[in-house]
Design a protein around this motif. Structure first.
Motif, PDB file in Angstrom:
ATOM      1  N   ARG A 141      17.071  22.175  -3.509  1.00 56.99           N
ATOM      2  CA  ARG A 141      16.737  22.595  -2.148  1.00 56.99           C
ATOM      3  C   ARG A 141      17.422  21.724  -1.103  1.00 56.99           C
ATOM      4  NH1 ARG A 141      10.564  22.491  -2.363  1.00 56.99           N
ATOM      5  NH2 ARG A 141      10.551  21.673  -4.458  1.00 56.99           N
ATOM      6  N   LYS A 166       9.027  21.101   0.306  1.00 53.62           N
ATOM      7  CA  LYS A 166       8.156  20.751  -0.824  1.00 53.62           C
ATOM      8  C   LYS A 166       6.697  21.015  -0.490  1.00 53.62           C
ATOM      9  CE  LYS A 166      10.002  17.319  -3.974  1.00 53.62           C
ATOM     10  NZ  LYS A 166       9.936  15.959  -4.491  1.00 53.62           N
ATOM     11  N   VAL A 167       6.324  20.662   0.736  1.00 54.98           N
ATOM     12  CA  VAL A 167       4.929  20.775   1.158  1.00 54.98           C
ATOM     13  C   VAL A 167       4.800  21.991   2.062  1.00 54.98           C
ATOM     14  CG1 VAL A 167       3.144  19.662   2.543  1.00 54.98           C
ATOM     15  CG2 VAL A 167       4.505  18.306   0.942  1.00 54.98           C
ATOM     16  N   ASN A 168       3.767  22.775   1.841  1.00 51.49           N
ATOM     17  CA  ASN A 168       3.512  23.991   2.626  1.00 51.49           C
ATOM     18  C   ASN A 168       3.608  23.721   4.137  1.00 51.49           C
ATOM     19  OD1 ASN A 168       2.242  26.137   3.988  1.00 51.49           O
ATOM     20  ND2 ASN A 168       1.069  26.667   2.163  1.00 51.49           N
ATOM     21  N   THR A 225       0.558  24.305   6.416  1.00 56.55           N
ATOM     22  CA  THR A 225      -0.493  23.290   6.369  1.00 56.55           C
ATOM     23  C   THR A 225      -0.032  21.978   7.006  1.00 56.55           C
ATOM     24  OG1 THR A 225      -1.292  24.241   4.297  1.00 56.55           O
ATOM     25  CG2 THR A 225      -2.065  22.036   4.847  1.00 56.55           C
ATOM     26  N   ARG A 226       1.155  21.562   6.645  1.00 59.41           N
ATOM     27  CA  ARG A 226       1.619  20.231   7.078  1.00 59.41           C
ATOM     28  C   ARG A 226       3.131  20.245   7.244  1.00 59.41           C
ATOM     29  NH1 ARG A 226      -0.333  15.594   3.271  1.00 59.41           N
ATOM     30  NH2 ARG A 226      -2.349  16.112   4.184  1.00 59.41           N
ATOM     31  N   ASP A 255      -1.257   9.388   7.513  1.00 57.91           N
ATOM     32  CA  ASP A 255      -1.788   8.206   6.838  1.00 57.91           C
ATOM     33  C   ASP A 255      -2.039   8.514   5.350  1.00 57.91           C
ATOM     34  OD1 ASP A 255      -2.738   5.723   6.329  1.00 57.91           O
ATOM     35  OD2 ASP A 255      -4.424   5.802   7.738  1.00 57.91           O
ATOM     36  N   ASN A 256      -0.952   8.782   4.640  1.00 54.70           N
ATOM     37  CA  ASN A 256      -1.047   8.989   3.191  1.00 54.70           C
ATOM     38  C   ASN A 256       0.195   8.357   2.542  1.00 54.70           C
ATOM     39  OD1 ASN A 256       1.102  10.830   3.536  1.00 54.70           O
ATOM     40  ND2 ASN A 256      -0.319  12.537   3.815  1.00 54.70           N
ATOM     41  N   PHE A 257       0.327   8.516   1.222  1.00 50.96           N
ATOM     42  CA  PHE A 257       1.408   7.828   0.507  1.00 50.96           C
ATOM     43  C   PHE A 257       2.778   8.110   1.133  1.00 50.96           C
ATOM     44  CE2 PHE A 257      -1.648   8.047  -3.198  1.00 50.96           C
ATOM     45  CZ  PHE A 257      -1.829   6.690  -3.301  1.00 50.96           C
ATOM     46  N   ARG A 316       3.246   6.845   4.887  1.00 48.07           N
ATOM     47  CA  ARG A 316       3.362   5.399   5.127  1.00 48.07           C
ATOM     48  C   ARG A 316       4.609   4.787   4.505  1.00 48.07           C
ATOM     49  NH1 ARG A 316      -2.215   5.572   3.592  1.00 48.07           N
ATOM     50  NH2 ARG A 316      -1.590   4.792   1.538  1.00 48.07           N
ATOM     51  N   SER A 370       2.012   0.948  -3.007  1.00 54.03           N
ATOM     52  CA  SER A 370       2.904   2.101  -3.054  1.00 54.03           C
ATOM     53  C   SER A 370       2.490   3.024  -4.189  1.00 54.03           C
ATOM     54  CB  SER A 370       4.332   1.618  -3.272  1.00 54.03           C
ATOM     55  OG  SER A 370       5.194   2.700  -3.512  1.00 54.03           O
ATOM     56  N   ALA A 371       2.658   4.333  -3.959  1.00 50.33           N
ATOM     57  CA  ALA A 371       2.388   5.286  -5.047  1.00 50.33           C
ATOM     58  C   ALA A 371       3.522   5.276  -6.054  1.00 50.33           C
ATOM     59  CB  ALA A 371       2.194   6.693  -4.491  1.00 50.33           C
ATOM     60  N   GLU A 372       4.680   4.813  -5.647  1.00 50.36           N
ATOM     61  CA  GLU A 372       5.819   4.737  -6.568  1.00 50.36           C
ATOM     62  C   GLU A 372       5.725   3.436  -7.343  1.00 50.36           C
ATOM     63  OE1 GLU A 372       7.715   6.977  -7.391  1.00 50.36           O
ATOM     64  OE2 GLU A 372       7.760   8.407  -5.738  1.00 50.36           O
ATOM     65  N   LEU A 396      -6.760   5.656  -0.281  1.00 47.70           N
ATOM     66  CA  LEU A 396      -5.358   5.515   0.131  1.00 47.70           C
ATOM     67  C   LEU A 396      -4.807   6.810   0.702  1.00 47.70           C
ATOM     68  CD1 LEU A 396      -3.996   3.422  -2.883  1.00 47.70           C
ATOM     69  CD2 LEU A 396      -4.273   2.645  -0.523  1.00 47.70           C
ATOM     70  N   SER A 397      -5.447   7.913   0.390  1.00 49.21           N
ATOM     71  CA  SER A 397      -5.036   9.212   0.908  1.00 49.21           C
ATOM     72  C   SER A 397      -6.201  10.160   0.694  1.00 49.21           C
ATOM     73  CB  SER A 397      -3.796   9.739   0.169  1.00 49.21           C
ATOM     74  OG  SER A 397      -3.583  11.108   0.476  1.00 49.21           O
ATOM     75  N   ARG A 417      -6.846  22.990   2.409  1.00 45.19           N
ATOM     76  CA  ARG A 417      -5.682  23.816   2.756  1.00 45.19           C
ATOM     77  C   ARG A 417      -4.507  23.479   1.845  1.00 45.19           C
ATOM     78  NH1 ARG A 417      -4.399  22.002   7.920  1.00 45.19           N
ATOM     79  NH2 ARG A 417      -5.797  20.267   7.458  1.00 45.19           N
ATOM     80  N   PRO A 418      -3.788  24.504   1.371  1.00 45.55           N
ATOM     81  CA  PRO A 418      -2.767  24.285   0.337  1.00 45.55           C
ATOM     82  C   PRO A 418      -1.612  23.399   0.800  1.00 45.55           C
ATOM     83  CG  PRO A 418      -2.689  26.548   1.142  1.00 45.55           C
ATOM     84  CD  PRO A 418      -3.925  25.938   1.720  1.00 45.55           C
ATOM     85  N   LEU A 419      -1.251  22.407  -0.007  1.00 46.30           N
ATOM     86  CA  LEU A 419      -0.099  21.551   0.261  1.00 46.30           C
ATOM     87  C   LEU A 419       1.056  21.890  -0.673  1.00 46.30           C
ATOM     88  CD1 LEU A 419      -1.848  18.083   0.795  1.00 46.30           C
ATOM     89  CD2 LEU A 419      -0.561  19.388   2.508  1.00 46.30           C
ATOM     90  N   ARG A 420       0.817  21.777  -1.965  1.00 46.47           N
ATOM     91  CA  ARG A 420       1.908  22.042  -2.907  1.00 46.47           C
ATOM     92  C   ARG A 420       1.449  22.936  -4.058  1.00 46.47           C
ATOM     93  NH1 ARG A 420       5.367  17.196  -5.091  1.00 46.47           N
ATOM     94  NH2 ARG A 420       6.634  18.970  -5.706  1.00 46.47           N
ATOM     95  N   THR A 451       1.882  -2.181  -9.147  1.00 47.06           N
ATOM     96  CA  THR A 451       1.139  -1.671  -7.991  1.00 47.06           C
ATOM     97  C   THR A 451      -0.338  -1.637  -8.357  1.00 47.06           C
ATOM     98  OG1 THR A 451       0.889   0.158  -6.414  1.00 47.06           O
ATOM     99  CG2 THR A 451       1.644   0.756  -8.603  1.00 47.06           C
ATOM    100  N   LEU A 502      -2.964  -0.107  -7.204  1.00 49.13           N
ATOM    101  CA  LEU A 502      -3.869   1.026  -6.948  1.00 49.13           C
ATOM    102  C   LEU A 502      -4.556   1.489  -8.224  1.00 49.13           C
ATOM    103  CD1 LEU A 502      -2.080   3.537  -8.125  1.00 49.13           C
ATOM    104  CD2 LEU A 502      -1.060   3.528  -5.881  1.00 49.13           C
TER     105      LEU A 502
END
Lengths: 391, 391
Positions: A116, A164-166, A169-170, A232-234, A237, A298-300, B50-51, B110-113, B365, B367
């Protein structure tokens, strides 16, 4: 320019000789596929092949490099021939029927993946623009412009690039897009006088400043809402210091092009300052890959690895900032980035750089090339810093 | 069963008490969203959020766990209530109009992915089946069966699931699919007498044995051609020892269900043996995440990290193999996996386990939960091993 002459000469030689005697020979020796055309960039430490699949965006990057060296260093016939060799493969096998490009194809050019994102198209536009300049090829220049306009159409037409994200919604946007537009437009501008180039460079810089820079965190975010909203999410931020340091020098480069525009210098240096302070690892040295703007985890999970390319970008950005401002802080940072990178990334046995180190600087995977690593960030740094120091 | 009684009792208590006094309370205290329904699984070390985004596949996993504990441990009203709480959210916000499920939604649903993979559907089917058993709820049982058949329709109808790689050029398949089908069918079988369950368990085991097991490498590959062809590239050579160890105990579990079927025991143990030898890190201990079947460098730069879940799977698989075969090798491996995991993953301050360690066992990490980590692998291990040791 206050770097002492001998130190400056030594630095210049490191970059120049590294490019001409190490990086370039490595890829010219190992990646060229004379049988099927194009390049195989998935290479092991010693240059042996790890996969025969071909990555179009890396083709664009290598063709850009070869054409740029031909144009700015020396008109070597083998560089232009190799650029042409890559371009032939891209033109023959890289394009889908809708004008967009594939991301990867088999060794003999059958399509594997189309993504994409517009990376293949962006680097093809840069390759074509640089080649057009080097070979004085009007067709290539026209095709570069066409690809740039195709990118703009996809970017500005809602719904053409599936997010990637709807988006209902966002609705989000990424730092990648204004950055790649600056890079493409800056390269294309050297070939055409299309006013779209200057227009999109300015729009992209404005967008980074307005929507991605967050003074409340002293950080440039990777992902924001389409109007610059902070999430304010992964993802919201997430900061990638190497990436925003790259943005910093794109902007400094633009400032230089505009006769040292002071506003742009301040902007580029602010981004560099923020990103350096977030990214530099005081414990082990080197630049951390991801940081959270609020200092949260970090989520990663691999966030604290040291990749080769952020160090390439940091070496360029700090040198350029020092040359343009004379601020000793940038000289010091350049030394830190340069010394850490050269102490950890080069492969003493087979040449070129390792790409992926653990936080403590030990090598994680020894390969020299894969889907993402090819002849681009390292040789671009060597070329750019050499040219900068020579002036 | 030759583990000495005291050691066995100590192990049993570690798993049981860890589940009931640590893991379960952590998630019950921190993840429940009483305002909007469902669960927020993205949690920091101390359980703070965190989210607020909600991940449907983790909802399915937690509902499965709570229902299973209600059914097999103790009919605690609060467990069933919480399972119902999660199921309500999934039913209300988890489904798209085509009957497929979203991967993530906002806090208020609400749908994100929506992803190309069927993980949300698979874990929803397991959740519904387990809940149907626990609550004696015929509607849930029917919905579980419907979801299983929807999965089968998507899997067996060419073109319904868009593959990553062009299937005209290179038709591939992943180990994930037969594995998830075994897990779903084994769970559903406890609720319904649908003959499709046994049929698809057998088909999936046959497929793993025929197409993914490669004796020439002593390895179970993650990705092969649709007819089991080996592809000599990054994806084709990739082995995930934790994943194939999970497949090993699914097959051993099936062998037990069939009255200790000796052929299936041999099959499960062979997979366990191969995967352990490829995955166990002789230098630092613990299980490496990815290995290359030919010993070449991995394209995944974080390949040598130590994740929590492969250790959970290894603890189950080695204990089950030991209980079923009495082979002292498995007892030794169980001790190695157990000791390394308990020495490195548990958070002594806030409970539960860290998820992501560097190769040397230090935390990357801190978390406790994100898009991928929630109340599943760790509590499933604690529950399964506790039950196994009690018998």
């Amino acid at each position: 320019m206050n770097i002492e002459l001998t130190h400056r000469q030594a630095l210049l030689a490191t970059y120049r000789d590294g490019l001409l005697q190490d990086t370039l020979p490595f890829w010219m020796k190992h990646s060229v596929d004379r049988e099927h055309g194009g390049f195989c960039f998935a290479l092991n430490r010693d240059g042996s092949r790890l996969s025969a699949d071909k990555f179009l965006w890396l083709h664009g990057r290598f063709v850009w490099l070869l054409s740029t060296l031909y144009q700015t260093v020396e008109p070597k016939a083998e560089w232009l021939e190799l650029a042409r060799h890559g371009l032939d493969f891209m033109r023959r096998y890289g394009f889908d029927t809708d004008g967009r490009m594939f991301f990867s194809v088999t060794q003999d050019g059958r399509p594997l993946r189309k993504r994409r994102y517009l990376f293949s198209e962006a680097f093809a536009a840069m390759a074509l623009a640089a080649y057009a300049n080097a070979a004085n090829d009007a067709d290539a220049a026209r095709q570069a412009g066409d690809l740039f306009r195709l990118m703009l159409r996809y970017i500005t037409t809602p719904g053409l690039l599936e997010p990637k994200v709807n988006p209902q919604t966002r609705p989000l946007k990424g730092l990648t897009l204004p950055m790649i537009l600056i890079a493409v437009a800056q390269t294309l501008r050297e070939t055409t006088n299309d006013p779209l180039c200057d227009e999109w460079i300015q729009r992209s810089i404005d967008e980074i400043e307005r929507d991605f820079m967050k003074p409340e965190f002293d950080a440039v975010l990777e992902t924001v809402g389409t109007n610059g909203e902070f999430y304010d999410n992964f993802d919201g931020r997430m900061v990638c210091p190497g990436h925003s340091i790259e943005a910093a020098w794109f902007i400094l480069h633009e400032a230089k092009y505009r006769g040292n525009d002071p506003r742009l210098i301040r902007l580029g240096c602010t981004i560099l300052d923020w990103s350096w302070r977030l990214g530099w690892d005081d414990q082990f040295g080197g630049l951390l890959y991801y940081r959270d703007a609020k200092g949260l985890p970090s989520a990663e999970y691999w966030h604290d690895m040291k990749f080769w390319w952020p160090h390439n970008e940091a070496i360029i950005a700090t040198l350029l900032a020092y040359v343009m401002t004379g601020d000793a802080k940038y000289r010091e940072w350049h030394q830190l980035a340069h010394d850490w990178a050269y102490a950890h990334f080069p492969d003493p046995e087979f040449g070129e750089w390792f790409g992926y180190l653990h936080r403590d600087g030990t090598v994680s995977t020894q390969l020299k090339g894969n889907t993402w690593k090819g002849p681009f960030h390292l040789p671009r740094m060597q070329w750019y810093c050499w040219q900068l120091l020579e002036k």
